[in-house]
Design a protein around this motif. Structure first.
Motif, PDB file in Angstrom:
ATOM      1  N   UNK A 116       0.829  -1.210   0.000  1.00 16.10           N
ATOM      2  CA  UNK A 116       0.000   0.000   0.000  1.00 16.10           C
ATOM      3  C   UNK A 116       0.860   1.253   0.000  1.00 16.10           C
ATOM      4  N   UNK A 117       1.928   1.261   0.802  1.00 13.78           N
ATOM      5  CA  UNK A 117       2.806   2.431   0.833  1.00 13.78           C
ATOM      6  C   UNK A 117       3.555   2.578  -0.488  1.00 13.78           C
ATOM      7  N   UNK A 118       4.008   1.463  -1.049  1.00 11.53           N
ATOM      8  CA  UNK A 118       4.732   1.523  -2.323  1.00 11.53           C
ATOM      9  C   UNK A 118       3.860   2.117  -3.423  1.00 11.53           C
ATOM     10  N   UNK A 119       2.578   1.781  -3.414  1.00 11.96           N
ATOM     11  CA  UNK A 119       1.661   2.364  -4.401  1.00 11.96           C
ATOM     12  C   UNK A 119       1.613   3.882  -4.266  1.00 11.96           C
ATOM     13  N   UNK A 120       1.505   4.361  -3.032  1.00 13.41           N
ATOM     14  CA  UNK A 120       1.432   5.808  -2.818  1.00 13.41           C
ATOM     15  C   UNK A 120       2.764   6.483  -3.140  1.00 13.41           C
ATOM     16  N   UNK A 166      15.819   3.208 -13.665  1.00 15.02           N
ATOM     17  CA  UNK A 166      15.494   2.745 -12.311  1.00 15.02           C
ATOM     18  C   UNK A 166      14.803   1.391 -12.355  1.00 15.02           C
ATOM     19  N   UNK A 167      14.053   1.161 -13.421  1.00 13.24           N
ATOM     20  CA  UNK A 167      13.380  -0.130 -13.584  1.00 13.24           C
ATOM     21  C   UNK A 167      14.411  -1.215 -13.874  1.00 13.24           C
ATOM     22  N   UNK A 168      15.368  -0.914 -14.748  1.00 16.68           N
ATOM     23  CA  UNK A 168      16.401  -1.910 -15.078  1.00 16.68           C
ATOM     24  C   UNK A 168      17.167  -2.325 -13.835  1.00 16.68           C
ATOM     25  N   UNK A 169      17.507  -1.350 -13.005  1.00 15.34           N
ATOM     26  CA  UNK A 169      18.249  -1.641 -11.777  1.00 15.34           C
ATOM     27  C   UNK A 169      17.410  -2.487 -10.822  1.00 15.34           C
ATOM     28  N   UNK A 170      16.141  -2.105 -10.659  1.00 15.94           N
ATOM     29  CA  UNK A 170      15.270  -2.852  -9.749  1.00 15.94           C
ATOM     30  C   UNK A 170      14.976  -4.250 -10.285  1.00 15.94           C
ATOM     31  N   UNK A 171      14.849  -4.373 -11.603  1.00 12.99           N
ATOM     32  CA  UNK A 171      14.564  -5.690 -12.199  1.00 12.99           C
ATOM     33  C   UNK A 171      15.707  -6.667 -11.923  1.00 12.99           C
ATOM     34  N   UNK A 172      16.941  -6.173 -12.011  1.00 12.19           N
ATOM     35  CA  UNK A 172      18.099  -7.034 -11.731  1.00 12.19           C
ATOM     36  C   UNK A 172      18.094  -7.482 -10.280  1.00 12.19           C
ATOM     37  N   UNK A 209      12.115   5.271  -6.737  1.00  7.83           N
ATOM     38  CA  UNK A 209      13.149   4.479  -6.070  1.00  7.83           C
ATOM     39  C   UNK A 209      12.667   3.989  -4.705  1.00  7.83           C
ATOM     40  N   UNK A 210      11.949   4.849  -3.971  1.00  6.85           N
ATOM     41  CA  UNK A 210      11.447   4.448  -2.652  1.00  6.85           C
ATOM     42  C   UNK A 210      10.455   3.295  -2.777  1.00  6.85           C
ATOM     43  N   UNK A 211       9.583   3.379  -3.785  1.00  7.99           N
ATOM     44  CA  UNK A 211       8.589   2.322  -3.980  1.00  7.99           C
ATOM     45  C   UNK A 211       9.262   0.988  -4.272  1.00  7.99           C
ATOM     46  N   UNK A 212      10.231   1.005  -5.181  1.00  3.92           N
ATOM     47  CA  UNK A 212      10.927  -0.240  -5.523  1.00  3.92           C
ATOM     48  C   UNK A 212      11.709  -0.786  -4.322  1.00  3.92           C
ATOM     49  N   UNK A 213      12.468   0.092  -3.656  1.00  3.07           N
ATOM     50  CA  UNK A 213      13.321  -0.355  -2.552  1.00  3.07           C
ATOM     51  C   UNK A 213      12.498  -0.952  -1.418  1.00  3.07           C
ATOM     52  N   UNK A 214      11.344  -0.345  -1.119  1.00  3.08           N
ATOM     53  CA  UNK A 214      10.501  -0.835  -0.024  1.00  3.08           C
ATOM     54  C   UNK A 214      10.116  -2.298  -0.259  1.00  3.08           C
ATOM     55  N   UNK A 215       9.720  -2.618  -1.488  1.00  2.00           N
ATOM     56  CA  UNK A 215       9.278  -3.977  -1.790  1.00  2.00           C
ATOM     57  C   UNK A 215      10.455  -4.935  -1.928  1.00  2.00           C
ATOM     58  N   UNK A 229       4.843  -9.668  -3.858  1.00  2.00           N
ATOM     59  CA  UNK A 229       5.829  -8.620  -4.113  1.00  2.00           C
ATOM     60  C   UNK A 229       6.292  -8.645  -5.564  1.00  2.00           C
ATOM     61  N   UNK A 230       6.511  -9.838  -6.093  1.00  2.00           N
ATOM     62  CA  UNK A 230       6.956  -9.962  -7.486  1.00  2.00           C
ATOM     63  C   UNK A 230       5.917  -9.388  -8.445  1.00  2.00           C
ATOM     64  N   UNK A 231       4.668  -9.778  -8.253  1.00  2.00           N
ATOM     65  CA  UNK A 231       3.600  -9.313  -9.145  1.00  2.00           C
ATOM     66  C   UNK A 231       3.454  -7.796  -9.077  1.00  2.00           C
ATOM     67  N   UNK A 232       3.496  -7.249  -7.858  1.00  2.00           N
ATOM     68  CA  UNK A 232       3.314  -5.799  -7.722  1.00  2.00           C
ATOM     69  C   UNK A 232       4.505  -5.046  -8.331  1.00  2.00           C
ATOM     70  N   UNK A 233       5.707  -5.555  -8.145  1.00  2.00           N
ATOM     71  CA  UNK A 233       6.877  -4.907  -8.734  1.00  2.00           C
ATOM     72  C   UNK A 233       6.788  -4.882 -10.258  1.00  2.00           C
TER      73      UNK A 233
END
Length: 320
Positions: free
Chosen positions: A257-261, A307-313, A269-275, A290-294
């Motif tokens: 819920x927080x990541x969505x907001x 930022x997506x490429x970094x988080x995807x890795x 970056x905060x949304x990705x890092x939180x999950x 977590x995987x599905x939401x990311x």
């Protein structure tokens, strides 16, 4: 001049941060007076990239701030100091050629609009980007100080993709003219129209239908992800959601819920890092959530975003 540098802000908010709080200090009424706008010695009349704001056009200007920045001046136009600031801002609005619109809120004529900006005195200047207020400064300022603040606003706008110009703006000499806008595919237009009337279920249905027709329609995939985010956050209260997450830092649903907001507020970056931080210790069900939401949020941010490429890795390393 006291000022607050604008910080990059978001796309849209489930709860736009405009709320009435207290009365505006009208002590300026006791200061030297100036003629009304348009009369000799007063601030200029509205026109061009200067708009007088009332309850009638306030919401439209807030919507327009998703296309180009809106700088709001809350003032008493017949106060001399207010009038001088209004004249300087109006001149700069024309000079900047539509890169922002100046909205002038008469604190006496439109007290409810003025109160929405939570100002405590006039004149006060507030920027609006993507529907979010960014307090800039209160009181008088010289022209160079104002230019510096406006340049910060425009830089923050560019970081958040707010790069349009107001109607009537002429492209700069080194700026290519925009190509004629191509019509959207029928189902995409249907989704867009549904979003405009706040019918998110209909928008999601239209994008889903487009994907059934063409599973490789990347625009429909991204659009559906964005609509889902809007649905999930439509009635969310930021303070309540954050309190729940703080009380249970390992709770996957609270983190989602927080990541969505965070995503809605432009804190990608905060949304990705939180999950991603929760993934290693989550159980199998939590990992899947977590995987599905990311993956959904990757589409919202844009799959070409670095930022997506970094988080995807990092996601791949955590899962495998």
């Amino acid at each position: 001049m006291s000022s607050t540098s604008p910080q990059p802000g978001p796309a849209r908010s489930a709860q736009p941060e405009f709320a009435v709080r207290g009365a505006v200090d009208l002590s300026a009424l006791n200061r030297p007076q100036a003629p009304p706008p348009g009369e000799p010695g007063g601030a200029p009349e509205a026109g061009g990239f200067v708009v007088d704001v009332s309850e009638t056009n306030f919401e439209q200007l807030i919507r327009d701030s998703s296309t180009y920045p809106v700088v709001m001046l809350v003032w008493i136009p017949t106060d001399q100091a207010n009038a001088e600031l209004g004249a300087t801002l109006g001149r700069l609005a024309e000079e900047y050629g539509g890169r922002f619109v100046l909205g002038r809120v008469d604190a006496q004529a439109s007290p409810q609009v003025a109160a929405a900006f939570q100002v405590q005195g006039v004149p006060t200047v507030v920027a609006v980007l993507q529907g979010q207020p960014l307090p800039l400064f209160q009181g008088a300022a010289d022209e160079q100080q104002i230019r510096d603040v406006l340049d910060q606003v425009l830089a923050a706008a560019e970081q958040n993709g707010v790069t349009g110009r107001a109607p009537g703006a002429v492209p700069a000499a080194d700026e290519p003219e925009a190509e004629a806008e191509q019509p959207l595919p029928p189902l995409h237009q249907e989704a867009y129209d549904a979003i405009e009337r706040d019918d998110l279920d209909a928008a999601a249905d239209a994008y889903a239908k487009a994907l059934r027709q063409d599973p490789k329609d990347s625009d429909a995939t991204a659009g559906l992800a964005q609509v889902r985010l809007m649905q999930r956050t439509h009635d969310a209260d930021l303070a309540t959601v954050r309190q729940a997450a703080a009380a249970a830092p390992s709770d996957v649903d609270a983190a989602l819920a927080v990541a969505d907001l965070d995503m809605l507020g432009g804190k990608v970056d905060d949304a990705f890092a939180r999950l991603l931080d929760l993934l290693p210790d989550a159980d199998a069900e939590g990992k899947e959530k977590l995987r599905v939401r990311l993956l959904d949020l990757f589409e919202v941010a844009g799959t070409t975003d670095p930022r997506v490429s970094k988080a995807r890795k990092r996601l791949a390393l955590s899962l495998y």
